[in-house]
Scaffold this active site. Structure first.
Site, PDB file in Angstrom:
ATOM      1  N   LYS A 175      -0.817  14.378  52.949  1.00 25.02           N
ATOM      2  CA  LYS A 175      -1.871  13.602  53.601  1.00 25.02           C
ATOM      3  C   LYS A 175      -2.591  12.788  52.557  1.00 25.02           C
ATOM      4  CE  LYS A 175      -4.444  12.320  57.041  1.00 25.02           C
ATOM      5  NZ  LYS A 175      -4.062  10.921  56.679  1.00 25.02           N
TER       6      LYS A 175
ATOM      7  N   LYS B 189       0.002  10.146  48.462  1.00 30.01           N
ATOM      8  CA  LYS B 189      -0.632   8.819  48.423  1.00 30.01           C
ATOM      9  C   LYS B 189       0.470   7.782  48.369  1.00 30.01           C
ATOM     10  CE  LYS B 189      -4.788   7.011  48.167  1.00 30.01           C
ATOM     11  NZ  LYS B 189      -6.080   7.571  48.608  1.00 30.01           N
TER      12      LYS B 189
ATOM     13  N   ASP C 226      -6.726   2.984  52.561  1.00 31.12           N
ATOM     14  CA  ASP C 226      -7.378   3.048  51.248  1.00 31.12           C
ATOM     15  C   ASP C 226      -7.712   1.582  50.933  1.00 31.12           C
ATOM     16  OD1 ASP C 226      -7.869   5.133  48.906  1.00 31.12           O
ATOM     17  OD2 ASP C 226      -7.167   3.332  47.919  1.00 31.12           O
TER      18      ASP C 226
HETATM   19  P1  NDP Z   1     -11.807  -1.573  50.601  1.00 28.94           P
HETATM   20  O1  NDP Z   1     -10.557  -2.322  50.401  1.00 28.94           O
HETATM   21  O2  NDP Z   1     -12.429  -1.524  51.941  1.00 28.94           O
HETATM   22  O3  NDP Z   1     -12.926  -2.078  49.578  1.00 28.94           O
HETATM   23  C1  NDP Z   1     -12.720  -2.032  48.205  1.00 28.94           C
HETATM   24  C2  NDP Z   1     -13.936  -2.601  47.509  1.00 28.94           C
HETATM   25  O4  NDP Z   1     -13.832  -2.323  46.119  1.00 28.94           O
HETATM   26  C3  NDP Z   1     -14.059  -4.096  47.624  1.00 28.94           C
HETATM   27  O5  NDP Z   1     -15.410  -4.462  47.594  1.00 28.94           O
HETATM   28  C4  NDP Z   1     -13.316  -4.579  46.396  1.00 28.94           C
HETATM   29  O6  NDP Z   1     -13.688  -5.875  45.948  1.00 28.94           O
HETATM   30  C5  NDP Z   1     -13.708  -3.552  45.389  1.00 28.94           C
HETATM   31  N1  NDP Z   1     -12.638  -3.450  44.378  1.00 28.94           N
HETATM   32  C6  NDP Z   1     -11.340  -3.128  44.587  1.00 28.94           C
HETATM   33  N2  NDP Z   1     -10.634  -3.180  43.455  1.00 28.94           N
HETATM   34  C7  NDP Z   1     -11.499  -3.563  42.513  1.00 28.94           C
HETATM   35  C8  NDP Z   1     -11.377  -3.808  41.128  1.00 28.94           C
HETATM   36  N3  NDP Z   1     -10.190  -3.670  40.483  1.00 28.94           N
HETATM   37  N4  NDP Z   1     -12.512  -4.166  40.463  1.00 28.94           N
HETATM   38  C9  NDP Z   1     -13.701  -4.295  41.112  1.00 28.94           C
HETATM   39  N5  NDP Z   1     -13.873  -4.090  42.415  1.00 28.94           N
HETATM   40  C10 NDP Z   1     -12.790  -3.733  43.104  1.00 28.94           C
HETATM   41  O7  NDP Z   1     -11.488  -0.082  50.087  1.00 28.94           O
HETATM   42  P2  NDP Z   1     -12.254   1.282  50.400  1.00 28.94           P
HETATM   43  O8  NDP Z   1     -13.701   1.042  50.581  1.00 28.94           O
HETATM   44  O9  NDP Z   1     -11.508   1.994  51.454  1.00 28.94           O
HETATM   45  O10 NDP Z   1     -12.003   2.105  49.046  1.00 28.94           O
HETATM   46  C11 NDP Z   1     -12.922   2.078  47.957  1.00 28.94           C
HETATM   47  C12 NDP Z   1     -12.703   3.297  47.085  1.00 28.94           C
HETATM   48  O11 NDP Z   1     -12.898   4.484  47.847  1.00 28.94           O
HETATM   49  C13 NDP Z   1     -11.299   3.442  46.483  1.00 28.94           C
HETATM   50  O12 NDP Z   1     -11.411   4.072  45.223  1.00 28.94           O
HETATM   51  C14 NDP Z   1     -10.604   4.393  47.443  1.00 28.94           C
HETATM   52  O13 NDP Z   1      -9.528   5.060  46.834  1.00 28.94           O
HETATM   53  C15 NDP Z   1     -11.752   5.329  47.747  1.00 28.94           C
HETATM   54  N6  NDP Z   1     -11.655   6.116  48.974  1.00 28.94           N
HETATM   55  C16 NDP Z   1     -11.440   5.536  50.180  1.00 28.94           C
HETATM   56  C17 NDP Z   1     -11.391   6.299  51.333  1.00 28.94           C
HETATM   57  C18 NDP Z   1     -11.248   5.698  52.674  1.00 28.94           C
HETATM   58  O14 NDP Z   1     -11.293   6.448  53.651  1.00 28.94           O
HETATM   59  N7  NDP Z   1     -11.088   4.396  52.827  1.00 28.94           N
HETATM   60  C19 NDP Z   1     -11.505   7.764  51.265  1.00 28.94           C
HETATM   61  C20 NDP Z   1     -11.809   8.271  49.942  1.00 28.94           C
HETATM   62  C21 NDP Z   1     -11.860   7.471  48.850  1.00 28.94           C
HETATM   63  P3  NDP Z   1     -12.673  -7.112  46.094  1.00 28.94           P
HETATM   64  O15 NDP Z   1     -12.711  -7.455  47.543  1.00 28.94           O
HETATM   65  O16 NDP Z   1     -13.201  -8.156  45.198  1.00 28.94           O
HETATM   66  O17 NDP Z   1     -11.315  -6.594  45.669  1.00 28.94           O
HETATM   67  O1  2IT Z   2      -8.697   8.778  49.053  1.00 34.55           O
HETATM   68  C1  2IT Z   2      -8.748   9.222  50.215  1.00 34.55           C
HETATM   69  O2  2IT Z   2      -9.122  10.376  50.450  1.00 34.55           O
HETATM   70  C2  2IT Z   2      -8.361   8.321  51.313  1.00 34.55           C
HETATM   71  N1  2IT Z   2      -8.059   7.154  51.062  1.00 34.55           N
HETATM   72  C3  2IT Z   2      -8.314   8.830  52.725  1.00 34.55           C
HETATM   73  C4  2IT Z   2      -7.059   9.607  52.984  1.00 34.55           C
HETATM   74  C5  2IT Z   2      -6.824   9.999  54.416  1.00 34.55           C
HETATM   75  O3  2IT Z   2      -5.713  10.475  54.666  1.00 34.55           O
HETATM   76  O4  2IT Z   2      -7.702   9.846  55.266  1.00 34.55           O
END
Ligand code: NDP
Ligand code: 2IT
Length: 459
Positions: free
Chosen positions: A104, A140, A180
């Site tokens: 997952k 992942k 993600d």
């Molecule tokens: P999104 O794609 O919705 O948003 C990502 C954000 O981070 C954007 O604002 C983006 O800016 C910025 N970003 C991405 N890459 C970079 C970079 N190299 N340098 C600077 N800014 C960057 O992704 P999420 O919000 O879903 O994910 C954000 C983080 O949270 C990640 O680390 C992800 O692994 C983690 N995460 C996500 C979960 C989920 O359920 N979605 C669960 C747990 C963790 P820009 O548009 O300019 O790229």
């Molecule tokens: O980093 C994370 O935990 C996620 N991007 C969510 C994973 C999931 O299966 O909901």
């Protein structure tokens, strides 16, 4: 006679040295995968006392096995853009551990994606998922595809091509992806549609983060951001403090950031800055969530657009958002986005707590700065586990063909985050590092997986 498989006892002297040797082997076997090395080092650094307490984990070579993915799939993703030009991307899925349940974890579409990044994310996911207490293993995936500026048609064709290969490795009892970076509700729809078409099965539980009309769960969209703020709240409560009246910064402006901001505001904090990869917005009056959602979720535009439409907000190009003073920090963009110098600035400006919404956003040197300064620090594998936990709740609803109310689901999420905090806090205490939630999370997550691996035999 015991029916448990027991290999010969290992030599237990110089534990930390032996773990260092295992880490060196992991690094040598996986050259150039620097993010994976970083994630593995952080976990392995905490395991000396665990192996001392449970020598059977060494006998069964649990650490060595856990560092080797059960399966890794790398594949070609060909697609055509709107002008008919052909593009080729690389897709991958790392199925790391199925000790506790089906693999997952999310899919990331970003040009920086490579095997080392997917492996670091998959490795973190094993322990994060274990901490939730839900029956989910760790995996992942993703692709080095850049969705920025692509039309809906291009995104759809890419997702269809990606799933045309990946579908054969998935299944509600096998491997269950989600979103993600770069993968949100739109992409999950195209991916699920193609899976359904190829397999001729409406197998809702094969992917999570689905739309609410077609098998999705209320609160999943909000869950990671909300969960990170619940975790932050627990850390503060433990110190007799709270969120209300505090100034906060949330980096990023995507899914996690937006709902972290919403929950911080709901609990009485003021979020004064957020960011994207081009810079940050400082809005001293507090981020206007409706405007942020209009810019990011509806228009899919840059954060600079927010500042152009909001009086007294300014966009600062190319600078670090962490230079803005705050009490609370929730890094929610990407890995290694908060460096040692940022941590020094945050401490100097009076920051008291950091909860990682993103995966591994804080560098090891920055974590040390926070620890030395007594700043409460919630590592991602604990603080951002609300997203995947709510994915597991989505799977539960899919399996029972049911759908729960927002209130019920959010109450479950809040309870899970409280439990994770308590488990990490108690484990840190038990292993002689009170308040060290990095140790608490790594040890508690590892122990759950390790016990299951011993029970399941040498597989
Ligand atoms: P999104 O794609 O919705 O948003 C990502 C954000 O981070 C954007 O604002 C983006 O800016 C910025 N970003 C991405 N890459 C970079 C970079 N190299 N340098 C600077 N800014 C960057 O992704 P999420 O919000 O879903 O994910 C954000 C983080 O949270 C990640 O680390 C992800 O692994 C983690 N995460 C996500 C979960 C989920 O359920 N979605 C669960 C747990 C963790 P820009 O548009 O300019 O790229
Ligand atoms: O980093 C994370 O935990 C996620 N991007 C969510 C994973 C999931 O299966 O909901």
């Amino acid at each position: 006679m015991s029916t448990t498989f027991s290999p010969p006892a290992a030599h237990h002297a110089d534990l930390d040295e032996r773990i260092e040797l295992i880490l060196n082997e992991v690094i040598a076997r996986n050259p150039a995968e620097v993010e994976f090395h970083q994630a593995a080092r952080e976990v392995l650094d905490c395991l000396g006392p665990v192996i001392a307490k449970h020598p059977e984990f060494a006998d069964h070579k649990i650490i060595q096995r856990i560092c080797e993915p059960e399966r890794q799939i790398i594949f070609r993703v060909p697609w055509t853009d709107d002008r008919g030009e052909v593009h080729i991307n690389r897709g991958m899925r790392v199925e790391f551990s199925s000790a506790l349940g089906p693999y997952k974890g999310g899919l990331r579409f970003h040009p920086s994606v490579n095997l080392g990044i997917v492996k670091f994310l998959g490795f973190e996911q094993i322990f994060k998922n274990a901490l939730t207490g839900m029956p989910i293993g760790g995996g992942k995936g993703g692709a080095d595809f850049d969705p920025k500026g692509r039309s809906d048609g291009e995104i759809m064709r890419f997702c269809q091509s990606f799933m045309t290969e990946l579908y054969r490795h998935l299944g509600e009892y096998t491997d269950v992806p989600a979103g993600d970076i770069g993968v949100g509700g739109r992409e999950i729809g195209y991916l699920f549609g193609q899976y359904k078409r190829i397999t001729n099965r409406y197998e809702s539980g094969v992917i999570t983060g689905k739309g609410l009309d077609w098998g999705g769960a209320l609160v999943r969209t909000e869950a990671t951001g909300y969960g990170a703020v619940y975790f932050l709240n627990e850390m503060l409560r433990r110190r007799g403090e709270g969120i209300e009246g505090r100034t906060a910064i949330v980096s990023g402006s995507g899914n996690v950031a937006i709902y972290a901001i919403e929950k911080l505001h709901a609990l009485g904090a003021k979020v004064v800055a957020c960011s994207d990869s081009s810079g940050y917005v400082h809005d001293p009056a507090g981020i206007d969530l409706e405007l942020l959602q209009q810019v990011k979720e509806i228009e899919r535009a840059r954060i600079s657009q927010y500042a152009e439409r909001r009086r007294d907000a300014r966009f600062v190009a190319g600078a670090s958002v962490w230079e803005v003073p705050c009490d609370l920090a929730v890094p929610s963009a990407t890995q290694n986005e908060l460096h040692e110098s940022d941590a020094v600035a945050l401490v100097k400006n009076g920051c008291v707590a950091v909860a990682e919404g993103a995966n591994m956003p804080t560098t090891p040197a920055a974590i040390r700065v926070f620890a030395d300064a007594g700043v409460a620090f919630g590592p991602g594998k604990a603080a951002n586990a609300g997203g995947v936990a709510t994915s597991a709740l989505e799977m539960q609803q899919n399996a029972s063909r049911d759908s729960w109310t927002f209130e019920h689901t959010e109450a479950r999420l809040a309870e899970i985050m409280r439990n994770i905090h308590q488990l990490c806090d108690e484990t840190a205490e038990e292993f002689g590092a009170p308040g060290d939630l990095v140790k608490g999370a790594n040890i508690a997550g590892f122990q759950r997986v390790a016990h299951a691996m011993v029970a399941l035999g040498l597989v």
